[in-house]
Design a protein around this motif. Structure first.
Motif, short mmCIF file in Angstrom:
data_model
loop_
_atom_site.label_atom_id
_atom_site.label_comp_id
_atom_site.label_asym_id
_atom_site.label_seq_id
_atom_site.Cartn_x
_atom_site.Cartn_y
_atom_site.Cartn_z
N LEU A 32 0.93 -1.41 0.04
CA LEU A 32 0.03 0.02 -0.03
C LEU A 32 0.85 1.25 -0.12
O LEU A 32 0.81 2.04 0.87
CB LEU A 32 -0.97 0.01 1.28
CG LEU A 32 -1.90 -1.37 1.39
CD1 LEU A 32 -2.72 -1.06 2.55
CD2 LEU A 32 -2.92 -1.35 -0.06
N TYR A 33 1.67 1.39 -1.11
CA TYR A 33 2.70 2.20 -1.33
C TYR A 33 2.51 3.74 -1.45
O TYR A 33 3.15 4.70 -1.36
CB TYR A 33 3.88 1.85 -1.86
CG TYR A 33 3.64 1.57 -3.50
CD1 TYR A 33 3.53 2.66 -4.29
CD2 TYR A 33 3.17 0.26 -3.63
CE1 TYR A 33 3.17 2.24 -5.55
CE2 TYR A 33 2.81 -0.31 -4.99
CZ TYR A 33 2.76 0.88 -6.19
OH TYR A 33 2.52 0.74 -7.33
N SER A 34 1.21 3.74 -2.00
CA SER A 34 0.67 5.39 -2.69
C SER A 34 -0.42 5.71 -1.96
O SER A 34 -1.20 4.84 -1.31
CB SER A 34 0.59 5.21 -4.06
OG SER A 34 -0.69 4.44 -4.25
N GLY A 35 -1.00 6.94 -2.09
CA GLY A 35 -2.00 7.39 -1.43
C GLY A 35 -3.33 6.79 -2.10
O GLY A 35 -4.26 6.40 -1.36
N HIS A 36 -3.27 6.47 -3.37
CA HIS A 36 -4.55 5.85 -3.84
C HIS A 36 -4.68 4.43 -3.44
O HIS A 36 -5.66 4.20 -3.16
CB HIS A 36 -4.09 5.89 -5.41
CG HIS A 36 -4.06 6.99 -6.15
ND1 HIS A 36 -4.95 8.07 -6.14
CD2 HIS A 36 -2.98 7.58 -6.82
CE1 HIS A 36 -4.55 9.05 -6.99
NE2 HIS A 36 -3.51 8.92 -7.17
N LEU A 37 -3.70 3.91 -3.35
CA LEU A 37 -3.69 2.44 -2.67
C LEU A 37 -4.16 2.57 -1.25
O LEU A 37 -5.10 1.74 -0.75
CB LEU A 37 -2.58 1.55 -2.77
CG LEU A 37 -1.91 1.34 -4.10
CD1 LEU A 37 -0.57 0.55 -4.05
CD2 LEU A 37 -3.21 0.27 -4.86
N GLN A 38 -3.51 3.35 -0.36
CA GLN A 38 -4.09 3.60 0.87
C GLN A 38 -5.63 3.90 1.01
O GLN A 38 -6.20 3.27 1.92
CB GLN A 38 -3.09 4.70 1.68
CG GLN A 38 -1.82 4.04 1.82
CD GLN A 38 -1.53 3.55 3.34
OE1 GLN A 38 -2.38 3.78 4.35
NE2 GLN A 38 -0.57 2.57 3.41
N THR A 39 -5.85 4.93 0.18
CA THR A 39 -7.35 5.11 0.39
C THR A 39 -8.29 4.10 -0.23
O THR A 39 -9.42 3.74 0.32
CB THR A 39 -7.65 6.43 -0.69
OG1 THR A 39 -6.60 7.70 -0.29
CG2 THR A 39 -8.77 7.01 -0.62
N GLY A 40 -7.99 3.51 -1.46
CA GLY A 40 -8.65 2.35 -1.75
C GLY A 40 -8.72 1.27 -0.83
O GLY A 40 -9.86 0.52 -0.90
N TYR A 41 -7.92 1.06 0.03
CA TYR A 41 -8.13 -0.12 0.89
C TYR A 41 -9.01 0.21 2.00
O TYR A 41 -9.47 -0.67 2.63
CB TYR A 41 -6.58 -0.48 1.54
CG TYR A 41 -6.48 -1.89 2.19
CD1 TYR A 41 -6.58 -3.06 1.53
CD2 TYR A 41 -6.59 -2.03 3.59
CE1 TYR A 41 -6.63 -4.08 2.01
CE2 TYR A 41 -6.62 -2.95 4.26
CZ TYR A 41 -6.58 -4.22 3.50
OH TYR A 41 -6.68 -5.45 4.18
N CYS A 42 -9.13 1.70 2.29
CA CYS A 42 -10.23 1.93 3.24
C CYS A 42 -11.59 1.53 2.69
O CYS A 42 -12.58 1.14 3.58
CB CYS A 42 -10.16 3.44 3.39
SG CYS A 42 -8.94 4.27 4.23
#
Length: 431
Positions: free
Chosen positions: A64-74
């Protein structure tokens, strides 16, 4: 391997702390049970002493290395079996006739990011928690709360939080109140604390992923294909679903523009957030005045919270991420206000801050540690200044404040016991 990669990059992810040039000092106990004379600390010193997690690196999970991936995982992560919280719900009817039962744009007490904080805060001391009460104020229509008037909620309307805090303060007169806000709720909480100024009933505040400049955020969301297609439309989709859930109630207010507006907004095919706000929120997102607004942009300009930071008069911590795809501006000058501190992480997305757990493939929310430290310090170490607060009293059955009798609330039938993840099918989580 994942933990090893996270460790290698950790030196790049130390949170950055920002404070105003002008310092404000607070009084605090040396330790929670200390009999010694309190110490006088600047907000910077207070955070260094009381929130050590903000001085340690955030190590995002390597996948989850990017802001998009972190947000998507939410949104796609399954959090239903962790941080379980159960609530006893109280329904409050406000003076304008709305039921209010405090989250992100279309979230509520069930959201994983809310439970991630409340679970350790409300867990009994003998089980390793803080043993505090936790109260979530859900926006009108969210988390199963009925709508009983044509007025909805918005990023700038603060009266619902105001009267809910009156109710809480009257119910628990000896309890110290600490405010925590997420995303849209962070914006509302910031504005509320600023509007109350020296009369604020909260001892301290903390906001996560606050949108700050709502005009700039809107422009970013609408002017870039990815942000418009993914984030703007996802948020508007959630709002459309909320309107659909309350269609019968809202369409019944035939003497208010919202009765026609609900038809118009449900007729929109895959709208963006600004299209939704132009159709609904600018008209019904709060009381009159200032609503209605001529355009969504006018509403955004009014609702921005970065411009009110100079008015805050309680210790206030804001935590943001540089790679948040939804929040475009972070006011690192703290509004020139010594009461305000900003902690900014390089990674974390929007309400994510996921780091790898020792169990393979699992994640934890890094944000839990500094927020819980802040809450504990505000409840047990901070010695708040004496405040000149106006008396709360009952008028025609409503809890209200002397001089503000135009707003208020009272308990109504309903509520009951609610398990934190019940009855929220169909909405995208984490927004």
């Amino acid at each position: 391997m994942g933990s090893f990669l996270s460790f290698l990059t950790a030196t790049y992810y130390l949170p950055k702390l920002y404070f105003a040039d002008s310092q404000v000092y607070v009084r605090a106990k040396v330790s929670p049970n200390s009999e010694k004379d309190p110490v006088r600390l600047s907000l910077h010193e207070y955070i260094v002493n009381k929130c050590p997690s903000l001085l340690k690196p955030f190590r995002p999970a390597w996948w989850l290395y990017s802001g998009h991936l972190q947000t998507g995982y939410c949104v796609v992560g399954d959090f239903s079996q962790i941080d379980k919280v159960e609530y006893d719900r109280t329904l409050l009817r406000t003076v304008d006739g709305v039921v209010v039962v405090l989250h992100g744009l279309t979230g509520g007490s069930h959201e994983a990011y809310v439970r991630a904080i409340l679970a350790p805060v409300c867990t009994p001391v003998e089980q390793g928690g803080l043993g505090y009460r936790g109260i979530v104020v859900n926006f009108r229509g969210c988390a199963g709360v009925p709508i009983t008037s044509p007025q909805l909620y918005s990023a700038g309307h603060t009266d619902d939080i105001r009267v809910a805090i009156w109710h809480i303060a009257r119910r628990y007169p000896r309890a110290r109140l600490i405010g925590v806000g997420f995303s849209l709720g962070a914006n509302v909480l910031t504005r509320y604390i600023a509007e109350e100024g020296i009369h604020c009933r909260l001892a301290a505040g903390c906001v996560l992923a606050c949108p700050w400049d709502t005009v700039m955020n809107s422009e970013q969301l609408e002017n870039h294909w990815l942000h418009r297609t993914v984030y703007s439309k996802a948020m508007a989709q959630n709002l459309q679903k909320l309107i659909r859930r309350h269609f019968t109630a809202l369409s019944g207010f035939t003497d208010h523009p919202v009765s026609q507006t609900v038809h118009d907004v449900l007729a929109l095919k895959s709208p963006t957030l600004v299209q939704f706000d132009d159709t609904v929120t600018r008209l019904a997102g709060g009381s009159s005045p200032p609503f209605p607004f001529a355009t969504a942009r006018d509403y955004y300009a009014w609702a921005a919270s970065d411009k009110v930071l100079p008015d805050i008069r309680i210790p206030f911590l804001a935590i943001s991420s540089e790679d948040d795809p939804i929040v475009q501006l972070i006011p690192v000058d703290a509004g020139g206000n010594g009461f305000v501190a900003l902690a900014v992480t390089k990674k974390g997305g929007h309400l994510g801050w996921f780091e790898a757990d020792q169990r393979f493939g699992r994640v934890n929310r890094w944000i839990r540690r500094p927020v819980v430290e802040w809450i504990r310090a505000a409840c047990e170490d901070l010695i708040p200044e004496e405040r000149d607060r106006k008396e709360l009293h009952i008028l025609d059955g409503f809890v209200t404040e002397v001089g503000r009798e135009g707003i208020g609330c009272k308990e109504v039938a309903g509520g009951g016991h609610v398990v934190g993840v019940e009855d929220e099918e169909g909405l995208l989580a984490g927004l």
